[in-house]
Scaffold this active site. Structure first.
Site, mmCIF file in Angstrom:
data_model
loop_
_atom_site.group_PDB
_atom_site.id
_atom_site.type_symbol
_atom_site.label_atom_id
_atom_site.label_comp_id
_atom_site.label_asym_id
_atom_site.label_seq_id
_atom_site.Cartn_x
_atom_site.Cartn_y
_atom_site.Cartn_z
ATOM 1 N N TYR A 71 12.657 4.781 -3.641
ATOM 2 C CA TYR A 71 11.230 4.756 -3.236
ATOM 3 C C TYR A 71 10.572 6.142 -3.292
ATOM 4 C CZ TYR A 71 12.829 5.005 1.810
ATOM 5 O OH TYR A 71 13.389 5.297 3.003
ATOM 6 N N GLU A 72 9.268 6.133 -3.132
ATOM 7 C CA GLU A 72 8.417 7.320 -3.374
ATOM 8 C C GLU A 72 8.602 7.858 -4.801
ATOM 9 O OE1 GLU A 72 6.039 7.853 -1.634
ATOM 10 O OE2 GLU A 72 6.585 7.047 0.324
ATOM 11 N N GLY A 73 8.705 6.945 -5.752
ATOM 12 C CA GLY A 73 8.926 7.319 -7.153
ATOM 13 C C GLY A 73 10.413 7.415 -7.400
#
Ligand SMILES: Cc1cc2nc3c(=O)[nH]c(=O)nc-3n(C[C@H](O)[C@H](O)[C@H](O)COP(=O)(O)OP(=O)(O)OC[C@H]3O[C@@H](n4cnc5c(N)ncnc54)[C@H](O)[C@@H]3O)c2cc1C
Length: 379
Positions: free
Chosen positions: A236-238
């Site tokens: 997550y978060e890229g």
């Protein structure tokens, strides 16, 4: 969406990317603030907005964090920033979030290390070299177990130093005159801090489980939870793949390696400063060679075509993470020795271990960067 719905606060505001027109791609997206309750005349949350949670996801780990399937149905949102510039606006939040996720890597590594070390001191199995005849040894005395614990301990310290130094650069960028140079450094190291720390976190949690032997795979010891919980962090978060592309294709290629070479120059200053410190001589020799490798790979990324850059990005990021980690460990140990700190001996031991055990990986990553997409085949 993490904590998309809950009853711990009187209102929840969602930052939502949405399209206002028919422009495709990321350039067509705008950022909106969508509250769960719209405010009434008195400025207090009153009217239920058209945003709801349809379900809670069933996940591999982080079970205390509700991941919500959200539905927006005639929801009212307020535009944040300019229309069609949503992605840039969102990155204000994302850049801070990327560092917070990096912190998850170091936090789980530290907890996993503490559990694994305690277990290794208690568990008796086999006979370690030099132990009294006929006695079983605590597994922490077996060189291979010691190796695993030192991998975790040195990586955890390197991650912590990387995150602290990135946070300090963010503060300098916000506060000082030479803000631009500090901001360039933050931009450069943020994808490394996010990706390297979370990948290391997964490896460390897995190694800590390995230290537990069969007890690691059963739930009683609690170590399996570390591995499940940290597994989301590279996603997550890229995803870490996207972070690597951000590093190689944007942060390094676009300025033709200028920001990375400024970091290389700073690392070389540290090598010079530590040069005469005998306790760190071995670490520094290995570090100097690794820094040269990073410099060469940066030149290769700068000149590579698009496909090779994208194919090499993850290896380049892993290489950079190792070199930066080794640099910070050596600099930290040197500083503690100068200050005659009681923590100096441990810092020197971790720096030496990391330089001897982990820096040899740099050559392997460099070979992959050189290969680019050359060995890719049809799947
Ligand atoms: C527990 C959890 C909590 C979450 N919380 C939130 C939240 O609060 N808010 C929110 O907005 N989102 C949240 N997410 C979503 C999360 O941010 C995304 O799942 C994540 O960014 C990956 O995107 P994706 O799932 O669409 O994967 P995809 O983009 O489909 O990626 C799949 C794979 O393809 C690769 N890939 C994709 N595109 C490229 C490319 N151009 N080049 C190379 N490789 C590529 C990726 O690296 C990955 O390996 C959450 C997800 C989970 C699992």
């Amino acid at each position: 969406v993490t904590w998309g719905e809950h009853d711990l606060a009187e209102n929840i505001v969602h930052m939502v990317l949405a399209r206002t027109g028919d422009q495709l791609g990321t350039r067509g997206m705008s950022l909106f603030l969508v509250p769960k309750f719209l405010l009434g005349a008195a400025g207090t949350p009153e009217v239920r907005n058209g945003v709801s949670c349809l379900a809670i996801e069933h996940k591999l780990g982080i079970h205390a964090s509700p991941t919500c399937v959200m539905q927006y149905d005639d929801a009212v949102g307020e535009l944040i920033g300019n229309e069609n510039e949503g992605l840039a606006a969102m990155f204000t939040m994302m850049n801070a979030a990327r560092l917070s996720i990096g912190v998850q890597g170091v936090a789980v590594s530290e907890r996993a290390y503490q559990q694994a070390r305690a277990f290794a001191r208690d568990r008796l199995q086999g006979h370690a070299p030099g132990a009294p005849a006929g006695e079983r040894s605590p597994i922490i005395d077996h060189p291979d177990v010691r190796r695993m614990l030192l991998v975790i301990a040195s990586s955890t310290m390197a991650q912590r130093l990387l995150l602290y130094s990135t946070a300090a650069e963010r503060d300098r960028a916000a506060a000082r005159d030479a803000a631009e140079a500090h901001q360039r450094r933050v931009d450069l190291v943020t994808p490394i801090a996010k990706s390297w720390c979370t990948d290391e976190g997964v490896r460390n949690a897995s190694l800590a489980l390995q230290v537990h032997g069969g007890m690691g795979y059963v739930e009683e010891t609690g170590i399996a939870q570390r591995l499940r919980d940290v597994r989301i962090a590279p996603i997550y978060e890229g995803t870490n793949g996207i972070q690597a592309i951000d590093l190689a294709a944007r942060k390094v290629s676009r300025d033709r390696g200028a920001a990375m070479n400024a970091l290389v120059a700073e690392m070389r200053l540290t090598v010079d400063a530590i040069g005469s410190d005998d306790a760190l001589a071995e670490s520094v020799d290995a570090l100097a060679a690794a820094i040269s490798n990073l410099e060469q790979m940066t030149a290769i990324i700068v000149d590579a075509n698009e496909v090779d850059t994208l194919a090499a990005a993850t290896s380049y990021l892993e290489l950079a993470g190792l070199v930066v980690g080794a640099w910070l460990l050596a600099a930290h140990a040197h500083r503690l020795r100068r200050e005659h700190s009681t923590a100096a001996d441990r810092a020197v031991a971790l720096s030496r271990f990391f330089a001897g055990e982990r820096l040899p990986e740099v050559a392997a990553f460099a070979a992959r960067v050189r290969s680019g997409a050359r060995h890719h085949a049809t799947l």
